[in-house]
Design an enzyme around this catalytic site. Structure first.
Site, PDB file in Angstrom:
ATOM      1  NE  ARG A  46      -3.323   0.155   2.907  1.00 42.49           N
ATOM      2  CZ  ARG A  46      -2.867   0.144   4.166  1.00 42.49           C
ATOM      3  NH1 ARG A  46      -2.184   1.171   4.633  1.00 42.49           N
ATOM      4  NH2 ARG A  46      -3.119  -0.883   4.948  1.00 42.49           N
ATOM      5  CE1 TYR A  87     -14.134  15.299 -16.153  1.00 44.38           C
ATOM      6  CE2 TYR A  87     -13.928  15.173 -13.776  1.00 44.38           C
ATOM      7  CZ  TYR A  87     -14.160  14.558 -14.992  1.00 44.38           C
ATOM      8  OH  TYR A  87     -14.418  13.215 -15.031  1.00 44.38           O
ATOM      9  CG  ASP A 146      -7.342  19.381 -13.436  1.00 41.60           C
ATOM     10  OD1 ASP A 146      -6.518  18.993 -14.284  1.00 41.60           O
ATOM     11  OD2 ASP A 146      -8.439  18.813 -13.242  1.00 41.60           O
ATOM     12  CE  LYS A 187     -10.003  12.115 -18.570  1.00 40.98           C
ATOM     13  NZ  LYS A 187     -10.408  13.278 -17.803  1.00 40.98           N
TER      14      LYS A 187
HETATM   15  C1  LIG Z   1     -10.995  13.484 -16.552  1.00 44.58           C
HETATM   16  C2  LIG Z   1     -10.663  14.666 -15.748  1.00 44.58           C
HETATM   17  C3  LIG Z   1     -10.635  14.612 -14.342  1.00 44.58           C
HETATM   18  C4  LIG Z   1     -10.993  13.356 -13.570  1.00 44.58           C
HETATM   19  O1  LIG Z   1     -10.104  12.305 -13.818  1.00 44.58           O
HETATM   20  P1  LIG Z   1     -10.502  10.742 -13.763  1.00 44.58           P
HETATM   21  O2  LIG Z   1      -9.225  10.079 -14.122  1.00 44.58           O
HETATM   22  O3  LIG Z   1     -11.616  10.540 -14.733  1.00 44.58           O
HETATM   23  O4  LIG Z   1     -10.947  10.451 -12.373  1.00 44.58           O
HETATM   24  C5  LIG Z   1     -10.284  15.769 -13.662  1.00 44.58           C
HETATM   25  N1  LIG Z   1      -9.982  16.912 -14.315  1.00 44.58           N
HETATM   26  C6  LIG Z   1     -10.021  17.004 -15.658  1.00 44.58           C
HETATM   27  C7  LIG Z   1      -9.673  18.292 -16.326  1.00 44.58           C
HETATM   28  C8  LIG Z   1     -10.360  15.886 -16.419  1.00 44.58           C
HETATM   29  O5  LIG Z   1     -10.400  15.988 -17.755  1.00 44.58           O
END
Ligand SMILES: *Cc1c(COP(=O)(O)O)cnc(C)c1O
Length: 378
Positions: free
Chosen positions: A52, A104, A176, A201
């Protein structure tokens, strides 16, 4: 491997990893959940007791990402949302979080629920306006959470300006950077404290691994709590996913370069098309924050853009339905281009009904443009 090499070299060589035991040129996967002690009951390897908190595969990928991000340290999570929630769970009850509007939806939804449950004051602001951001901080806040460029509206926020505002209120700035990628934008160098990515992504880039990552500059007070919480609460990425993510990361610079090039050509084509009302892409001179994006991003403006189709919801859906090459699916940052009608998924969030979000992949731009041309009607 020398850390002074260019990001493309660092990524291609996976930070200089190889398998010490077999001399394989790629790093191994170590799936063990537990690690041996010797006859005196001391750990045979001081770094490893239980998976973990202790995975060599995960640690290696974190090291590779931290270097790309210009960070002191990085932590992998099993999804982007696990990283978002970990970045804020340390905020005390009764604290204050300032959140950028129109980002998002999953992030907004989780933060709203979290703050309501914990009596945390949540202020949502138009962060393109730094005065509004400062007012939202109200002189004292715990965290400011931004997303730039934002998904799906492609708003660009002045990270250096926002960092000054956040720090003046005693808050840490979390950015982000999923759409920007660590190659195009480096929020930590601009004054942010923590950077977040959905590694699902562009970082992984092949639409086959779910993951998230947080990276921090040196000396962020909350980082210790975030690190401890991950080990104790257990939102960890498994070694197989981490290994796949590393394989994706090796081509990140190449993929990002192609995606930016393709997105710029697609955006330029769409902007001139008579069936298009507007294109939202920071690379276009018509974007309200084009100058800021040009200063704050290097090497391109990313693979995400949104297009407002002339007419209404039905017209946008008709275009999406006619596309042959773009796959109708959510998500972004993969090698294959995707189209999404976000209004159909989140009609309550105030998005335009005629907005199609395009995630541009690494195909031939000529093919992408031809597909959009036939779908829009030439
Ligand atoms: C997809 C996304 C998230 C969330 O990520 P997951 O891997 O789907 O949990 C957060 N911020 C942005 C800008 C995203 O495109």
């Amino acid at each position: 491997m020398r850390k002074t090499v260019h990001p493309a070299t660092w990524a291609a060589h996976a930070g200089g990893a190889k398998d010490q035991q077999s001399s394989g040129v790629v790093p191994p996967i170590q799936p063990a959940t537990t690690f041996l002690r010797d006859t005196d009951y001391a750990l045979e390897n001081q770094s490893n007791m239980y998976q973990r908190p202790h995975s060599e595969t995960v640690r290696h990928v974190e090291k590779v990402i931290a270097h790309l991000e210009g960070a002191e340290d990085s932590l992998l999570f099993p999804s982007g949302m696990a990283a978002v929630s970990a970045s804020l769970r340390w905020v005390p009850n009764g604290g204050r979080i300032v959140l950028q509007q129109g980002i998002y939806w999953g992030t907004t939804k989780w933060i709203r629920d979290f703050c309501a449950r914990r009596s945390i004051d949540l202020i949502e602001v138009d962060a393109t306006d730094l005065a509004a951001l400062a007012e939202g901080c109200g002189g004292k806040a715990d965290a400011v959470f931004l997303e730039t460029p934002s998904n799906p509206l492609l708003n660009v926020i002045d990270i250096a300006g926002a960092a000054e505002v956040a720090h003046a209120a005693g808050a840490i700035l979390i950015v982000d950077n999923t759409v920007g990628t660590p190659l195009l934008c480096q929020p930590l160098a601009l004054g942010a404290d923590v950077v977040m990515h959905s590694a699902t992504k562009a970082m992984n880039g092949h639409s086959d691994v779910l993951g998230g990552v947080l990276s921090a500059r040196d000396g962020v007070a909350a980082w210790e709590a975030i690190t401890l919480d991950r080990a104790d609460a257990g939102a960890v990425m498994g070694p197989f996913e981490a290994w796949l993510l590393l394989r994706g990361l090796r081509t990140l610079p190449l993929r990002v370069e192609r995606m930016c090039e393709n997105a710029m050509r697609v955006a330029t084509f769409l902007e001139d098309h008579p069936a298009v009302e507007a294109v939202l892409y920071p690379g276009l001179a018509s974007h309200p924050a084009h100058d800021l994006a040009s200063r704050q991003m290097q090497g391109g403006f990313g693979g995400l853009l949104s297009v407002l189709v002339k007419g209404g919801k039905e017209d946008a859906l008709r275009v999406a339905g006619r596309l042959e090459l773009f796959l109708r699916a959510t998500s972004l940052g993969g090698v294959e281009s995707l189209v999404e009608h976000r209004y159909s998924i989140e009609s309550h969030t105030g998005l335009p009904e005629n907005l199609l979000r395009l995630s541009i992949g690494i195909e031939s731009a000529d093919d992408l443009i031809a597909d959009l041309g036939q779908a829009l009607g030439q």
